[in-house]
Design a protein around this motif. Structure first.
Motif, PDB file in Angstrom:
ATOM      1  N   GLY A 103       0.933  -1.163   0.019  1.00 37.70           N
ATOM      2  CA  GLY A 103      -0.030  -0.076  -0.107  1.00 37.70           C
ATOM      3  C   GLY A 103       0.764   1.436  -0.054  1.00 37.70           C
ATOM      4  O   GLY A 103       0.189   2.295  -0.588  1.00 37.70           O
ATOM      5  N   VAL A 104       1.830   1.364   0.586  1.00 34.03           N
ATOM      6  CA  VAL A 104       2.716   2.564   0.592  1.00 34.03           C
ATOM      7  C   VAL A 104       3.309   3.053  -0.590  1.00 34.03           C
ATOM      8  O   VAL A 104       3.707   2.073  -1.294  1.00 34.03           O
ATOM      9  N   ARG A 105       3.177   4.287  -1.107  1.00 31.34           N
ATOM     10  CA  ARG A 105       3.591   4.754  -2.406  1.00 31.34           C
ATOM     11  C   ARG A 105       5.019   5.635  -2.190  1.00 31.34           C
ATOM     12  O   ARG A 105       5.746   5.617  -3.050  1.00 31.34           O
ATOM     13  N   ALA A 106       4.888   6.179  -0.941  1.00 30.35           N
ATOM     14  CA  ALA A 106       6.134   7.293  -0.633  1.00 30.35           C
ATOM     15  C   ALA A 106       6.448   7.076   0.673  1.00 30.35           C
ATOM     16  O   ALA A 106       5.358   7.404   1.468  1.00 30.35           O
ATOM     17  N   LEU A 107       7.599   7.199   1.033  1.00 31.17           N
ATOM     18  CA  LEU A 107       7.801   7.176   2.607  1.00 31.17           C
ATOM     19  C   LEU A 107       9.273   7.814   3.042  1.00 31.17           C
ATOM     20  O   LEU A 107      10.213   7.544   2.186  1.00 31.17           O
ATOM     21  N   LEU A 108       9.095   8.929   3.650  1.00 38.08           N
ATOM     22  CA  LEU A 108      10.303   9.850   4.161  1.00 38.08           C
ATOM     23  C   LEU A 108      10.348   9.875   5.665  1.00 38.08           C
ATOM     24  O   LEU A 108       9.207  10.275   6.337  1.00 38.08           O
ATOM     25  N   GLU A 109      11.261   9.778   6.403  1.00 44.35           N
ATOM     26  CA  GLU A 109      11.472   9.945   7.884  1.00 44.35           C
ATOM     27  C   GLU A 109      12.577  11.090   8.206  1.00 44.35           C
ATOM     28  O   GLU A 109      13.554  11.053   7.519  1.00 44.35           O
ATOM     29  N   GLU A 110      12.339  11.990   9.071  1.00 47.70           N
ATOM     30  CA  GLU A 110      13.188  13.094   9.374  1.00 47.70           C
ATOM     31  C   GLU A 110      13.079  13.141  10.929  1.00 47.70           C
ATOM     32  O   GLU A 110      12.556  13.056  11.708  1.00 47.70           O
ATOM     33  N   TRP A 111      14.593  13.163  11.188  1.00 42.21           N
ATOM     34  CA  TRP A 111      14.892  13.433  12.675  1.00 42.21           C
ATOM     35  C   TRP A 111      15.337  14.751  12.845  1.00 42.21           C
ATOM     36  O   TRP A 111      16.700  14.943  12.272  1.00 42.21           O
ATOM     37  N   LEU A 112      14.953  15.595  13.507  1.00 40.32           N
ATOM     38  CA  LEU A 112      15.411  16.829  13.947  1.00 40.32           C
ATOM     39  C   LEU A 112      15.962  17.125  15.399  1.00 40.32           C
ATOM     40  O   LEU A 112      15.202  16.656  15.880  1.00 40.32           O
ATOM     41  N   LEU A 113      17.077  17.756  15.396  1.00 40.38           N
ATOM     42  CA  LEU A 113      17.643  17.740  16.910  1.00 40.38           C
ATOM     43  C   LEU A 113      17.756  19.121  16.951  1.00 40.38           C
ATOM     44  O   LEU A 113      18.124  19.888  16.167  1.00 40.38           O
ATOM     45  N   ALA A 114      17.473  19.675  18.014  1.00 37.53           N
ATOM     46  CA  ALA A 114      17.723  21.180  18.739  1.00 37.53           C
ATOM     47  C   ALA A 114      18.098  21.063  20.223  1.00 37.53           C
ATOM     48  O   ALA A 114      17.477  20.119  20.842  1.00 37.53           O
ATOM     49  N   PRO A 115      18.734  21.861  20.429  1.00 39.36           N
ATOM     50  CA  PRO A 115      18.866  22.155  21.964  1.00 39.36           C
ATOM     51  C   PRO A 115      17.960  22.223  22.711  1.00 39.36           C
ATOM     52  O   PRO A 115      16.895  23.013  22.224  1.00 39.36           O
ATOM     53  N   ALA A 116      17.839  21.681  23.917  1.00 39.62           N
ATOM     54  CA  ALA A 116      16.457  21.624  24.527  1.00 39.62           C
ATOM     55  C   ALA A 116      16.496  23.297  25.246  1.00 39.62           C
ATOM     56  O   ALA A 116      17.534  23.529  25.673  1.00 39.62           O
ATOM     57  N   ASP A 117      15.313  23.599  25.412  1.00 35.14           N
ATOM     58  CA  ASP A 117      15.261  24.981  25.894  1.00 35.14           C
ATOM     59  C   ASP A 117      15.399  24.782  27.401  1.00 35.14           C
ATOM     60  O   ASP A 117      14.937  24.106  28.198  1.00 35.14           O
ATOM     61  N   HIS A 118      16.198  25.840  27.841  1.00 37.92           N
ATOM     62  CA  HIS A 118      16.393  26.266  29.550  1.00 37.92           C
ATOM     63  C   HIS A 118      16.967  24.886  30.227  1.00 37.92           C
ATOM     64  O   HIS A 118      16.627  24.705  31.341  1.00 37.92           O
ATOM     65  N   SER A 119      17.770  23.871  29.355  1.00 40.51           N
ATOM     66  CA  SER A 119      18.131  22.869  30.116  1.00 40.51           C
ATOM     67  C   SER A 119      19.265  22.131  29.174  1.00 40.51           C
ATOM     68  O   SER A 119      19.045  22.241  28.034  1.00 40.51           O
ATOM     69  N   PRO A 120      20.151  21.457  29.591  1.00 44.41           N
ATOM     70  CA  PRO A 120      21.270  20.674  28.817  1.00 44.41           C
ATOM     71  C   PRO A 120      20.189  19.595  28.059  1.00 44.41           C
ATOM     72  O   PRO A 120      19.247  19.291  28.553  1.00 44.41           O
ATOM     73  N   GLY A 121      20.659  19.116  26.925  1.00 41.27           N
ATOM     74  CA  GLY A 121      20.065  18.076  26.191  1.00 41.27           C
ATOM     75  C   GLY A 121      19.678  18.357  24.907  1.00 41.27           C
ATOM     76  O   GLY A 121      19.826  19.365  24.426  1.00 41.27           O
ATOM     77  N   THR A 122      18.742  17.526  24.183  1.00 38.68           N
ATOM     78  CA  THR A 122      18.190  17.695  23.101  1.00 38.68           C
ATOM     79  C   THR A 122      16.736  17.329  23.010  1.00 38.68           C
ATOM     80  O   THR A 122      16.164  16.690  23.527  1.00 38.68           O
ATOM     81  N   LEU A 123      16.132  18.134  22.054  1.00 37.09           N
ATOM     82  CA  LEU A 123      14.673  18.207  21.759  1.00 37.09           C
ATOM     83  C   LEU A 123      14.684  17.625  20.380  1.00 37.09           C
ATOM     84  O   LEU A 123      15.315  17.792  19.519  1.00 37.09           O
ATOM     85  N   VAL A 124      14.349  16.215  20.400  1.00 36.78           N
ATOM     86  CA  VAL A 124      14.373  15.227  18.941  1.00 36.78           C
ATOM     87  C   VAL A 124      12.872  15.349  18.405  1.00 36.78           C
ATOM     88  O   VAL A 124      11.927  15.045  19.196  1.00 36.78           O
ATOM     89  N   ARG A 125      12.764  15.582  17.435  1.00 39.75           N
ATOM     90  CA  ARG A 125      11.448  15.681  16.580  1.00 39.75           C
ATOM     91  C   ARG A 125      11.609  14.666  15.503  1.00 39.75           C
ATOM     92  O   ARG A 125      12.230  14.766  14.483  1.00 39.75           O
ATOM     93  N   TRP A 126      10.774  13.657  15.482  1.00 41.66           N
ATOM     94  CA  TRP A 126      10.703  12.641  14.461  1.00 41.66           C
ATOM     95  C   TRP A 126       9.458  12.863  13.550  1.00 41.66           C
ATOM     96  O   TRP A 126       8.296  12.820  14.044  1.00 41.66           O
ATOM     97  N   THR A 127       9.732  13.094  12.066  1.00 40.45           N
ATOM     98  CA  THR A 127       8.538  13.127  11.238  1.00 40.45           C
ATOM     99  C   THR A 127       8.616  11.847  10.295  1.00 40.45           C
ATOM    100  O   THR A 127       9.453  11.495   9.665  1.00 40.45           O
ATOM    101  N   PHE A 128       7.258  11.228  10.429  1.00 47.56           N
ATOM    102  CA  PHE A 128       6.960  10.011   9.409  1.00 47.56           C
ATOM    103  C   PHE A 128       6.090  10.563   8.472  1.00 47.56           C
ATOM    104  O   PHE A 128       4.944  10.578   8.532  1.00 47.56           O
ATOM    105  N   ALA A 129       6.631  10.580   7.179  1.00 45.49           N
ATOM    106  CA  ALA A 129       5.882  11.211   6.241  1.00 45.49           C
ATOM    107  C   ALA A 129       5.447  10.327   5.039  1.00 45.49           C
ATOM    108  O   ALA A 129       6.574   9.544   4.442  1.00 45.49           O
ATOM    109  N   ALA A 130       4.345  10.053   4.671  1.00 48.57           N
ATOM    110  CA  ALA A 130       3.960   9.057   3.859  1.00 48.57           C
ATOM    111  C   ALA A 130       2.978   9.063   2.961  1.00 48.57           C
ATOM    112  O   ALA A 130       1.944  10.155   3.385  1.00 48.57           O
ATOM    113  N   ASP A 131       2.742   8.625   1.909  1.00 49.26           N
ATOM    114  CA  ASP A 131       1.526   8.670   0.977  1.00 49.26           C
ATOM    115  C   ASP A 131       1.240   7.138   0.318  1.00 49.26           C
ATOM    116  O   ASP A 131       1.994   6.137   0.429  1.00 49.26           O
TER     117      ASP A 131
END
Length: 162
Positions: free
Chosen positions: A97-125
């Motif tokens: 069934g899947v026609r297209a699929l892309l995954e993206e992991w964005l990393l950014a320093p966490a606000d007001h604390s050490p560490g990382t905010l991780v954002r995972w996008t699962f994009a599909a058609d």
């Protein structure tokens, strides 16, 4: 049966018919998280439970990934920006069934604390039934992602202590 998917660019992460976006916080720095994602590909099964095999292909320009249940992917790395972003497109899979699929992991320093905010996008058609099934799987995918980030973070913390 392996199926070839439609090639998509990085913009697909923003304009795909189905986009599932999840975030989690890691105490590790963005560079450490990036290394685990992009440079230590074979280590994915140790922290992302659904992944049973991950290995780089084409000199690091691609990946072969296998998931629990027999799902297989051949991927092309679309972006490898140290400490910032790691994205890959699925070129071939045995998922129906899947026609297209892309995954993206964005990393950014966490606000007001050490560490990382991780954002995972699962994009599909895919056809409407596929998109509906993927949307229904959202809670499970989110849980899997958050658990993976927690496990990865614990492994990275153990490295720095050890």
């Amino acid at each position: 049966m392996t199926r070839r998917l439609r090639p998509v660019g990085l913009g697909f992460a923003e304009d795909a018919p189905t986009r599932l976006v999840f975030t989690a916080r890691a105490s590790a720095a963005p560079d450490a998280v990036y290394r685990a994602l992009a440079e230590e590909v074979t280590g994915w099964p140790s922290w992302f439970r659904a992944v049973t095999l991950a290995r780089p292909t084409r000199g690091g320009g691609g990946r072969e990934v296998r998931l629990m249940g027999g799902v297989r992917f051949q991927e092309t790395v679309m972006a490898a920006d140290p400490g910032l972003r790691y994205a890959y497109r699925v070129d071939e899979t045995n998922v129906p069934g899947v026609r297209a699929l892309l995954e993206e992991w964005l990393l950014a320093p966490a606000d007001h604390s050490p560490g990382t905010l991780v954002r995972w996008t699962f994009a599909a058609d895919g056809p409407p039934a596929f998109r509906l099934a993927l949307t229904a799987a959202r809670p499970g995918l989110g849980h899997s992602f958050r658990t993976a980030v927690r496990t990865l973070d614990a492994r990275l913390a153990a490295r720095t202590r050890g």
